[in-house]
Design a protein around this motif. Sequence first.
Motif, PDB file in Angstrom:
ATOM      1  N   SER A  52     -11.443   5.314   8.294  1.00 20.62           N
ATOM      2  CA  SER A  52     -11.361   4.826   6.910  1.00 20.62           C
ATOM      3  C   SER A  52     -12.309   5.623   6.014  1.00 20.62           C
ATOM      4  O   SER A  52     -13.440   5.934   6.424  1.00 20.62           O
ATOM      5  CB  SER A  52     -11.716   3.343   6.830  1.00 20.62           C
ATOM      6  OG  SER A  52     -10.794   2.579   7.563  1.00 20.62           O
ATOM      7  N   ILE A  53     -11.843   5.943   4.828  1.00 17.15           N
ATOM      8  CA  ILE A  53     -12.655   6.653   3.831  1.00 17.15           C
ATOM      9  C   ILE A  53     -12.388   6.045   2.457  1.00 17.15           C
ATOM     10  O   ILE A  53     -11.383   5.358   2.249  1.00 17.15           O
ATOM     11  CB  ILE A  53     -12.348   8.168   3.791  1.00 17.15           C
ATOM     12  CG1 ILE A  53     -10.868   8.383   3.459  1.00 17.15           C
ATOM     13  CG2 ILE A  53     -12.754   8.857   5.064  1.00 17.15           C
ATOM     14  CD1 ILE A  53     -10.524   9.846   3.278  1.00 17.15           C
ATOM     15  N   ALA A  54     -13.321   6.288   1.508  1.00 17.82           N
ATOM     16  CA  ALA A  54     -13.161   5.866   0.099  1.00 17.82           C
ATOM     17  C   ALA A  54     -13.046   7.119  -0.763  1.00 17.82           C
ATOM     18  O   ALA A  54     -13.728   8.119  -0.514  1.00 17.82           O
ATOM     19  CB  ALA A  54     -14.344   5.018  -0.344  1.00 17.82           C
ATOM     20  N   VAL A  90      -7.917   0.029  -4.990  1.00 19.39           N
ATOM     21  CA  VAL A  90      -8.983  -0.948  -5.262  1.00 19.39           C
ATOM     22  C   VAL A  90      -9.607  -0.676  -6.632  1.00 19.39           C
ATOM     23  O   VAL A  90     -10.750  -1.042  -6.892  1.00 19.39           O
ATOM     24  CB  VAL A  90     -10.063  -0.891  -4.156  1.00 19.39           C
ATOM     25  CG1 VAL A  90      -9.486  -1.326  -2.831  1.00 19.39           C
ATOM     26  CG2 VAL A  90     -10.656   0.521  -4.050  1.00 19.39           C
ATOM     27  N   ASP A 140       0.841  -1.199   0.000  1.00 18.18           N
ATOM     28  CA  ASP A 140       0.000   0.000   0.000  1.00 18.18           C
ATOM     29  C   ASP A 140       0.873   1.245   0.000  1.00 18.18           C
ATOM     30  O   ASP A 140       2.001   1.246   0.515  1.00 18.18           O
ATOM     31  CB  ASP A 140      -0.905   0.022   1.231  1.00 18.18           C
ATOM     32  CG  ASP A 140      -1.900  -1.134   1.228  1.00 18.18           C
ATOM     33  OD1 ASP A 140      -2.246  -1.604   0.124  1.00 18.18           O
ATOM     34  OD2 ASP A 140      -2.308  -1.565   2.322  1.00 18.18           O
ATOM     35  N   ARG A 198      -4.851   2.143  -0.182  1.00 17.95           N
ATOM     36  CA  ARG A 198      -4.918   0.859  -0.898  1.00 17.95           C
ATOM     37  C   ARG A 198      -5.665   1.053  -2.216  1.00 17.95           C
ATOM     38  O   ARG A 198      -6.785   1.575  -2.241  1.00 17.95           O
ATOM     39  CB  ARG A 198      -5.632  -0.183  -0.039  1.00 17.95           C
ATOM     40  CG  ARG A 198      -5.876  -1.519  -0.756  1.00 17.95           C
ATOM     41  CD  ARG A 198      -6.155  -2.621   0.235  1.00 17.95           C
ATOM     42  NE  ARG A 198      -4.975  -2.861   1.072  1.00 17.95           N
ATOM     43  CZ  ARG A 198      -4.954  -3.724   2.090  1.00 17.95           C
ATOM     44  NH1 ARG A 198      -6.043  -4.395   2.422  1.00 17.95           N
ATOM     45  NH2 ARG A 198      -3.851  -3.899   2.802  1.00 17.95           N
ATOM     46  N   SER A 241      -6.847   4.484   4.908  1.00 19.36           N
ATOM     47  CA  SER A 241      -6.847   4.368   6.374  1.00 19.36           C
ATOM     48  C   SER A 241      -6.110   5.600   6.896  1.00 19.36           C
ATOM     49  O   SER A 241      -4.884   5.721   6.743  1.00 19.36           O
ATOM     50  CB  SER A 241      -6.148   3.079   6.814  1.00 19.36           C
ATOM     51  OG  SER A 241      -6.106   3.005   8.238  1.00 19.36           O
ATOM     52  N   ARG A 268     -13.036  -2.160  -8.173  1.00 15.57           N
ATOM     53  CA  ARG A 268     -14.156  -1.243  -8.343  1.00 15.57           C
ATOM     54  C   ARG A 268     -14.562  -1.116  -9.812  1.00 15.57           C
ATOM     55  O   ARG A 268     -15.755  -1.095 -10.152  1.00 15.57           O
ATOM     56  CB  ARG A 268     -13.770   0.136  -7.795  1.00 15.57           C
ATOM     57  CG  ARG A 268     -13.677   0.191  -6.281  1.00 15.57           C
ATOM     58  CD  ARG A 268     -15.068   0.214  -5.671  1.00 15.57           C
ATOM     59  NE  ARG A 268     -15.811   1.386  -6.057  1.00 15.57           N
ATOM     60  CZ  ARG A 268     -15.717   2.558  -5.434  1.00 15.57           C
ATOM     61  NH1 ARG A 268     -14.913   2.697  -4.384  1.00 15.57           N
ATOM     62  NH2 ARG A 268     -16.426   3.592  -5.855  1.00 15.57           N
ATOM     63  N   GLU A 272     -15.578  10.204  -1.896  1.00 18.93           N
ATOM     64  CA  GLU A 272     -16.917   9.722  -2.216  1.00 18.93           C
ATOM     65  C   GLU A 272     -17.907  10.321  -1.225  1.00 18.93           C
ATOM     66  O   GLU A 272     -17.714  10.241  -0.007  1.00 18.93           O
ATOM     67  CB  GLU A 272     -16.974   8.199  -2.167  1.00 18.93           C
ATOM     68  CG  GLU A 272     -16.156   7.554  -3.277  1.00 18.93           C
ATOM     69  CD  GLU A 272     -16.387   6.061  -3.380  1.00 18.93           C
ATOM     70  OE1 GLU A 272     -17.134   5.518  -2.544  1.00 18.93           O
ATOM     71  OE2 GLU A 272     -15.803   5.436  -4.298  1.00 18.93           O
ATOM     72  N   VAL A 309      -9.518   4.292  -4.462  1.00 24.96           N
ATOM     73  CA  VAL A 309      -8.688   3.910  -3.312  1.00 24.96           C
ATOM     74  C   VAL A 309      -9.532   3.839  -2.051  1.00 24.96           C
ATOM     75  O   VAL A 309     -10.595   4.470  -1.933  1.00 24.96           O
ATOM     76  CB  VAL A 309      -7.534   4.918  -3.111  1.00 24.96           C
ATOM     77  CG1 VAL A 309      -6.586   4.909  -4.296  1.00 24.96           C
ATOM     78  CG2 VAL A 309      -8.074   6.324  -2.876  1.00 24.96           C
ATOM     79  N   GLU A 310      -9.041   3.029  -1.096  1.00 28.50           N
ATOM     80  CA  GLU A 310      -9.550   3.003   0.272  1.00 28.50           C
ATOM     81  C   GLU A 310      -8.423   3.517   1.163  1.00 28.50           C
ATOM     82  O   GLU A 310      -7.299   2.994   1.124  1.00 28.50           O
ATOM     83  CB  GLU A 310      -9.978   1.603   0.672  1.00 28.50           C
ATOM     84  CG  GLU A 310     -11.205   1.114  -0.090  1.00 28.50           C
ATOM     85  CD  GLU A 310     -11.584  -0.315   0.277  1.00 28.50           C
ATOM     86  OE1 GLU A 310     -10.799  -0.963   1.021  1.00 28.50           O
ATOM     87  OE2 GLU A 310     -12.635  -0.789  -0.185  1.00 28.50           O
ATOM     88  N   HIS A 361     -11.435   8.875  -4.855  1.00 30.36           N
ATOM     89  CA  HIS A 361     -10.978   8.717  -6.246  1.00 30.36           C
ATOM     90  C   HIS A 361      -9.795   9.648  -6.447  1.00 30.36           C
ATOM     91  O   HIS A 361      -9.876  10.840  -6.148  1.00 30.36           O
ATOM     92  CB  HIS A 361     -12.099   9.063  -7.224  1.00 30.36           C
ATOM     93  CG  HIS A 361     -11.670   9.081  -8.648  1.00 30.36           C
ATOM     94  ND1 HIS A 361     -11.319  10.223  -9.314  1.00 30.36           N
ATOM     95  CD2 HIS A 361     -11.530   8.064  -9.548  1.00 30.36           C
ATOM     96  CE1 HIS A 361     -10.991   9.940 -10.548  1.00 30.36           C
ATOM     97  NE2 HIS A 361     -11.117   8.633 -10.715  1.00 30.36           N
TER      98      HIS A 361
END
Length: 771
Positions: free
Chosen positions: A141-143, A180, A78, A178, A159, A184, A121, A156-157, A145
């Motif tokens: 944690s958040i998601a 993803v 990561d 990370r 931390s 996705r 997001e 991405v995810e 772009h």
Amino acid sequence: MNAPAPSRDGTLPATQDGALAAENEELRMRLREMEDTLQAIYGGDVDALVVNNDIFLLESAGAASNRLRQDVLGQMQDAVFAFDTAGHLIFINPAAEQKYGLAAADALGRSKASLFTETIEGDEEPAPPKDAEGRPAQRTSIAAHHRLISGESLFVEISLSTLVDAQGERFGSLAVVRDVSQRRRAMARRDALARLSESLRDLDDVAEVGFKAAAILGQTLGASRVGFGLVDLSTETLWVERDWTAPGVPSVAGMLRLRDYGSFIDDLKRNEIVRIPDVHTDARTLPARAAMQARAVRSLVNVPVFEHGVLVAFLFVNDTEVRAWPDDDLQFIQEVAERTRTAAERVRTAAALRDSEARLRDANEGLEAAVSARTRELLDAQEALRQAQKMEAVGQLTGGIAHDFNNLLGGMSASLQVLQKRLQQGRLDETERYVRMSTDAIKRAAALTQRLLAFARRQTLDPKPIDVNRLVAGMEELIRRSTGPDVVLEVVGAGGLWATRIDPSQLENSLLNLCINARDAMAPHGGRLTIETANKWFDDRTAAGRDLAPGQYVSLSVTDTGSGMPPEVIQRIFDPFFTTKPMGQGTGLGLSMVYGFVRQSGGQVRVYSELGKGTTMCLYLPRHVGASDEVEPAPDAGVIHSGAGRRVLVIEDEATIRTLMAEVLGEAGYEVLTADDGPSGLRILQAPGRIDMLITDVGLPGGLNGRQVADAARVTRAGLKVLFITGYAENAAVGNGLLDHGMQVLTKPFDIFTLAAKVREMSEAADPPSA
């Protein structure tokens, strides 16, 4: 000093409890100080220690700590970023450098926005995390772009941890990121393909299929514009009927000149997908950078569509930002394109099937009406066949005829002007020469007029015994003018040629048509045109091969050195409305008219052709046993025969012609009465008094034409002789060549002495039988 002994239950005496607690607290404080010191040392934040006034440099300790930190973070897959409270980068691990295309030496100290564009997001920037008691939390944690500087997009995810100092104050944040994206994108594209299949299932319009696919493709990829265009390779243009665009992005619907936007069309022609991450740096689009910018295009993908090995269209995907377009993007675009093509083909097939069913249903419902209408169309076409072909020939001759008429009118005008001036000056010498010049020009003009009128006639066949050699000789000058200077004309007439009984005007028309077709076949370089006549005698076998009855025939053939025709064209050459000429240059009725006329006359038409060598069109006409019609000798100029007191009525609406006719006939001894229209002439005829002959124009004002006047007059004057004068030879109003006994026709323009001779001839002829 001995420690106090504990009691049986393990507790110390009360007097010693307070001192022990104080000692323990002091030890704990020192322990915490030592832990903080060690943490600072291992964290690399301490460069040296001072112990008993001695300074110990911690370079080796810091290096070891850094090496330990680098080893641990370097093995992480990561990406790891650390930012201070102002958002500046204070740490980056190797995985982040590689994935984000950054170098630590250049990136440290820069803001996050300069390294990548982050979209959370939910469109809200998260506040620093806090725990339940309102203190900075350790992790959340958040998601998001991320759009990289290279144009690549990552899902991405994150931390996100808070960095605090020894006093518990927040001095930054640590983000473990990370990637993803693949997961996705795979999920999003799987859902998009499912939605695409569902959306296309019920559509029945090809344009709507293309737009729906473009919308789903653009929304899934996050592109700015998606569309489908048809390619015209001859002009290298793209026609876009409708495209999908993101909000704020202009449409490019309409006609686009592809070369205005670079050279990528050359790749499309080779059936290669065009992938350009940045139009400002790619050699194919760099020269068209301004045009691309005007269309809000920074990166693009074009997927070609081929049919039968030829580029016919392509699917285009545009973005307003730099974008890498990874392989999975291309695979998704191709999958959407293929599903869209399949759906569009299904819609087209279904539409064609519905249209075919509708036509079949309409045909079945109205079959009888359709057959009746088609029959009427064919009858109308047959009725207009000869007239249309004649008018086509006239149209092709217009230029040359107009030129000749201008020359003739110029000669007549000049001669009369000079003659008028000489008469005004009283100079009578050479007046006869100028009169003769005008007369010659008038005769030539009359000949041209007669030729034109022959092609404009509309009549049933009027067969007469004719000499084909004489007919061809009479048309030779006209054919030379019609075929032009690039065509060498040769006429080969057979000696002792038999006569044939056929309509001469229709044969002239057919011959001219064949010659004009031959001229066109030799265009643009010209060639040799040969007209040949011969006598033919066919036995049973030879006649059967030509679909003729055995016997004797006269052949008239037209041979050219043109391009020739293949067998499949020869098989259809006489079909009505079939033509090999370009659109707008032929009706397809000419040769079918020739064929119908010759067959109706008992003959046959045969075609002999070879590609690259030329064509022969041969007319076989039945032989007529007997003499052909001879040309009547022209009357002697200036000879006016005596009318012997006969009374003649002249009806003519043109005053000049009426006056001259009256004067010439009066000088010949006739008593002349005149009228200027049909009703006034009929009143004279119905009045008492002797009238030996009626001379009348066919086209008259007043509601009665010349034929109607003559028919009405013969009710009471059964033996009345009638001479029709008309500008249309054997005009339909006269009777289409079916004239009663004692009636004849004289065609305008005519020699005035010919008129006198014709009147004398009719006057001396036997009177018609009385009713």
